[in-house]
Design a protein around this motif. Structure first.
Motif, PDB file in Angstrom:
ATOM      1  N   LYS A  15       0.903  -1.338  -0.003  1.00 32.24           N
ATOM      2  CA  LYS A  15       0.107  -0.032   0.035  1.00 32.24           C
ATOM      3  C   LYS A  15       0.823   1.250  -0.088  1.00 32.24           C
ATOM      4  O   LYS A  15       1.958   1.334   0.515  1.00 32.24           O
ATOM      5  CB  LYS A  15      -0.806   0.065   1.270  1.00 32.24           C
ATOM      6  N   PRO A  16       0.366   2.290  -0.751  1.00 33.70           N
ATOM      7  CA  PRO A  16       1.235   3.646  -0.684  1.00 33.70           C
ATOM      8  C   PRO A  16       1.202   4.117   0.762  1.00 33.70           C
ATOM      9  O   PRO A  16       0.244   3.955   1.336  1.00 33.70           O
ATOM     10  CB  PRO A  16       0.472   4.421  -1.620  1.00 33.70           C
ATOM     11  N   GLN A  17       2.266   4.684   1.089  1.00 31.28           N
ATOM     12  CA  GLN A  17       2.410   5.223   2.487  1.00 31.28           C
ATOM     13  C   GLN A  17       2.048   6.408   2.629  1.00 31.28           C
ATOM     14  O   GLN A  17       2.385   7.377   1.523  1.00 31.28           O
ATOM     15  CB  GLN A  17       4.209   5.097   2.921  1.00 31.28           C
ATOM     16  N   LYS A  18       1.517   6.916   3.764  1.00 28.63           N
ATOM     17  CA  LYS A  18       1.022   8.187   3.713  1.00 28.63           C
ATOM     18  C   LYS A  18       2.108   9.157   4.610  1.00 28.63           C
ATOM     19  O   LYS A  18       2.511   8.954   5.639  1.00 28.63           O
ATOM     20  CB  LYS A  18      -0.284   8.532   4.447  1.00 28.63           C
ATOM     21  N   ILE A  46       2.929   9.208  -0.509  1.00 28.95           N
ATOM     22  CA  ILE A  46       4.365   9.306  -1.217  1.00 28.95           C
ATOM     23  C   ILE A  46       4.528   9.392  -2.574  1.00 28.95           C
ATOM     24  O   ILE A  46       4.831  10.126  -3.296  1.00 28.95           O
ATOM     25  CB  ILE A  46       5.381   8.179  -0.564  1.00 28.95           C
ATOM     26  N   ASP A  47       3.598   8.457  -3.250  1.00 28.82           N
ATOM     27  CA  ASP A  47       3.405   8.734  -4.664  1.00 28.82           C
ATOM     28  C   ASP A  47       2.900   9.648  -5.244  1.00 28.82           C
ATOM     29  O   ASP A  47       3.402  10.531  -6.181  1.00 28.82           O
ATOM     30  CB  ASP A  47       2.449   7.434  -5.020  1.00 28.82           C
ATOM     31  N   ALA A  48       2.068  10.629  -4.512  1.00 26.43           N
ATOM     32  CA  ALA A  48       1.536  11.891  -4.799  1.00 26.43           C
ATOM     33  C   ALA A  48       2.749  12.848  -5.015  1.00 26.43           C
ATOM     34  O   ALA A  48       2.778  13.646  -5.737  1.00 26.43           O
ATOM     35  CB  ALA A  48       0.350  12.382  -4.049  1.00 26.43           C
ATOM     36  N   GLU A  49       3.305  12.764  -3.727  1.00 27.89           N
ATOM     37  CA  GLU A  49       4.824  13.691  -3.815  1.00 27.89           C
ATOM     38  C   GLU A  49       5.523  13.528  -4.840  1.00 27.89           C
ATOM     39  O   GLU A  49       6.136  14.310  -5.471  1.00 27.89           O
ATOM     40  CB  GLU A  49       5.280  13.592  -2.461  1.00 27.89           C
TER      41      GLU A  49
END
Length: 124
Positions: free
Chosen positions: A102-105, A111-114
């Motif tokens: 899962k993507p980490q927040k 993190i993927d958005a950043e």
């Protein structure tokens, strides 16, 4: 697939769910095959990934105690296969989590958005 496995699958990401749904049916054991191994070879524990238990059963058959155990397994076969399939499902779910984490927040954003934002800034 039992109810507990269905609940565990619901807690996964969509990608993890797809992996489990595609992989699990190919790995699950069938009740009819287990009965065939039971009748023909007394090797149903090998089929259910318990080889030492099967060897022990064969050794006990030499002194006829294993025959009683072997007949008793006829009535337990459904639960034996269900337990094996539950273990297989746990392993497939574990594999899905490792393969597709899962993507980490971080501070409310993933993190993927950043990472995507930093790539856009580099291009500009």
């Amino acid at each position: 697939m039992d109810a507990q496995t269905r609940l565990e699958i619901q807690n996964l990401t969509e990608q993890q769910q797809q992996y489990v749904i595609q992989t699990l049916p190919a790995k699950e054991k069938s009740l009819s095959s287990a009965y065939i191994f039971w009748v023909l070879f007394g090797a149903h524990y090998f089929y259910l990934h318990k080889p030492f238990k099967n060897i022990f059963l064969w050794l006990l058959c030499c002194i006829y105690i294993g025959v009683i155990w072997w007949v008793f397994d006829l009535f337990r076969m459904k639960s034996l296969v269900a337990d094996c399939n539950r273990e297989i499902a746990k392993q497939v779910i574990h594999d899905a989590i490792l393969l597709y984490p899962k993507p980490q927040k971080v501070h409310g954003e993933t993190i993927d958005a950043e990472f995507e934002e930093s790539k856009k800034e580099e291009k500009a």
